[in-house]
Design a protein around this motif. Structure first.
Motif, PDB file in Angstrom:
ATOM      1  N   ARG A  93      19.626  10.703  13.208  1.00 41.94           N
ATOM      2  CA  ARG A  93      18.451   9.836  13.038  1.00 41.94           C
ATOM      3  C   ARG A  93      17.868   9.937  11.631  1.00 41.94           C
ATOM      4  O   ARG A  93      17.094   9.105  11.221  1.00 41.94           O
ATOM      5  N   ASP A 217      20.371   2.273  25.211  1.00 44.58           N
ATOM      6  CA  ASP A 217      20.019   2.894  23.934  1.00 44.58           C
ATOM      7  C   ASP A 217      21.027   4.007  23.660  1.00 44.58           C
ATOM      8  O   ASP A 217      21.800   4.396  24.542  1.00 44.58           O
ATOM      9  N   ILE A 219      20.055   7.139  22.329  1.00 46.73           N
ATOM     10  CA  ILE A 219      19.449   8.464  22.520  1.00 46.73           C
ATOM     11  C   ILE A 219      18.219   8.352  23.398  1.00 46.73           C
ATOM     12  O   ILE A 219      17.407   7.448  23.218  1.00 46.73           O
ATOM     13  N   ASP A 221      15.233  11.037  23.830  1.00 50.34           N
ATOM     14  CA  ASP A 221      14.788  12.349  23.354  1.00 50.34           C
ATOM     15  C   ASP A 221      13.538  12.733  24.151  1.00 50.34           C
ATOM     16  O   ASP A 221      13.641  13.308  25.226  1.00 50.34           O
ATOM     17  N   GLY A 224       9.756   8.804  25.575  1.00 50.96           N
ATOM     18  CA  GLY A 224       8.625   7.894  25.360  1.00 50.96           C
ATOM     19  C   GLY A 224       9.058   6.440  25.229  1.00 50.96           C
ATOM     20  O   GLY A 224       8.529   5.557  25.925  1.00 50.96           O
TER      21      GLY A 224
HETATM   22  C1  R5P Z   1      15.670   5.489  17.966  1.00 52.92           C
HETATM   23  O1  R5P Z   1      15.927   4.710  17.066  1.00 52.92           O
HETATM   24  C2  R5P Z   1      16.656   5.846  19.039  1.00 52.92           C
HETATM   25  O2  R5P Z   1      17.588   4.825  19.243  1.00 52.92           O
HETATM   26  C3  R5P Z   1      15.941   6.171  20.327  1.00 52.92           C
HETATM   27  O3  R5P Z   1      15.268   4.998  20.772  1.00 52.92           O
HETATM   28  C4  R5P Z   1      14.937   7.268  20.141  1.00 52.92           C
HETATM   29  O4  R5P Z   1      15.526   8.382  19.513  1.00 52.92           O
HETATM   30  C5  R5P Z   1      14.371   7.695  21.483  1.00 52.92           C
HETATM   31  O5  R5P Z   1      13.425   8.685  21.273  1.00 52.92           O
HETATM   32  P1  R5P Z   1      12.354   9.052  22.361  1.00 52.92           P
HETATM   33  O6  R5P Z   1      13.063   9.241  23.659  1.00 52.92           O
HETATM   34  O7  R5P Z   1      11.729  10.324  21.839  1.00 52.92           O
HETATM   35  O8  R5P Z   1      11.343   7.936  22.439  1.00 52.92           O
END
Ligand code: R5P
Length: 311
Positions: A93, A217, A219, A221, A224
């Motif tokens: 990222r 998507d 990831i 993480d 949110g």
């Molecule tokens: C961001 O550009 C990635 O594609 C994911 O949307 C992001 O890493 C998700 O992060 P989180 O689960 O913390 O919202």
């Protein structure tokens, strides 16, 4: 050909080796009292085509260091060719400078893997396809989409589907999945903050009313992005929201956030070894990509086409 593994995701490495009907190379990763990492390969690898499997997931820095030291050990043991198999590429990222005086850590990690002695890299759903260009060695970026599409067809194929990208950056990935689902329609979640300090507003581009939404998507993480998108889709009249995400990073309270969210189900792959909490959650299901990676390894070793895996 030999398959070696670090400690990051042994079940995946075993499953890949199983697909290829090979034993895992006998190697040990030990730690000195001060946590220095020490790798010892217990069998001859001289002249071998070696694939070292090590996603650089949590704890990211330890797993990255294990990968680098493993590659160094293989190089010094005269392996003929070393392929770093990094199903989840940590630091991906950080692929551009978000502001002045900031690093591009994904490029630094690519340099480290190359300098350690890797001849090739094999990744899955890189956060941005351009990261392949951070390496000056051949890099194959596999897609989990065929595995996901097969599961979606089997479980949700009888419903009125709509593929949804949780942000504008993910549209290409979402469109590719939609194409595999008989050209299912596409919607996009557009996150806006009109003024700094104001809470984010989610606008849905596309009519999701009465649709079974498939959020896709690379990831998850903190969870949110996904949980907020799922709520916004339900508010707009979606009948259900299921998320298909390649890399289940699932940091901190992510599993309980998913459990308490509007998501019907979160489907992740085994690119990262799931935590106990993730494995026990009723809302989280894990698809294996071991055959996909195993087949790509077989084709790299045979010098046959990898891209045709996705035709
Ligand atoms: C961001 O550009 C990635 O594609 C994911 O949307 C992001 O890493 C998700 O992060 P989180 O689960 O913390 O919202």
């Amino acid at each position: 050909m030999k398959i070696m593994s670090g400690n990051s995701n042994l079940p995946l490495a075993r499953a890949i080796a199983g697909y290829l009907e090979l034993p895992l190379t006998d190697a040990a990763v030990r730690r000195f009292a001060d946590e220095e990492i020490f790798v010892e390969i217990h069998e001859n690898v001289r002249g071998e085509d070696v694939f070292i499997v090590q996603p650089t997931s949590y704890p990211v820095n330890d797993n990255l260091m294990e990968l680098l030291i493993g590659i160094d050990a293989l190089r010094r043991a005269s392996a003929k060719r070393i392929t770093a198999v990094v199903p989840y590429f940590g630091y991906a990222r950080q692929d551009r400078k978000p502001g002045p005086r900031t690093p591009i850590s994904a490029k630094l990690v690519a340099n480290l893997i190359t300098e350690a002695g890797a001849d090739r890299v094999l990744c899955v759903d890189l956060h941005a396809g351009q990261i392949q260009g951070f390496f000056d060695i051949p890099t194959d970026n596999l897609f989990a989409a065929p595995v996901m599409a097969a599961d979606i067809q089997a479980r949700y194929g009888d419903q009125s589907l709509m593929v949804v990208s949780p942000d504008v950056g993910g549209v290409v990935r979402a469109r590719a999945l939609a194409k595999r689902l008989d050209n299912a329609p596409l919607a996009i979640v557009d996150k806006r903050r009109d003024r700094p300090g104001q809470s984010e507003v989610m606008n849905i581009i596309g009519d999701v009313k009465g649709r079974a939404c498939i959020l896709i998507d690379d990831i998850i993480d903190s969870g949110g992005t996904l949980c907020n998108a799922a709520q916004a889709l339900m508010d707009e009249g979606a009948t259900s929201v299921t998320a298909y995400i390649t890399h289940g990073v699932l940091s901190g309270a992510a599993v309980s956030r998913v459990t308490n969210s509007a998501l019907k189900e979160l489907v992740i792959t085994d690119s990262i070894q799931a935590t106990e909490a993730a494995q026990q959650s009723d809302k989280i299901r894990i698809l294996t990509i071991a055959p996909l990676i195993g087949e790509a390894i077989r084709r790299i070793a045979d010098e046959s086409s990898v891209s045709s895996l996705f035709d």
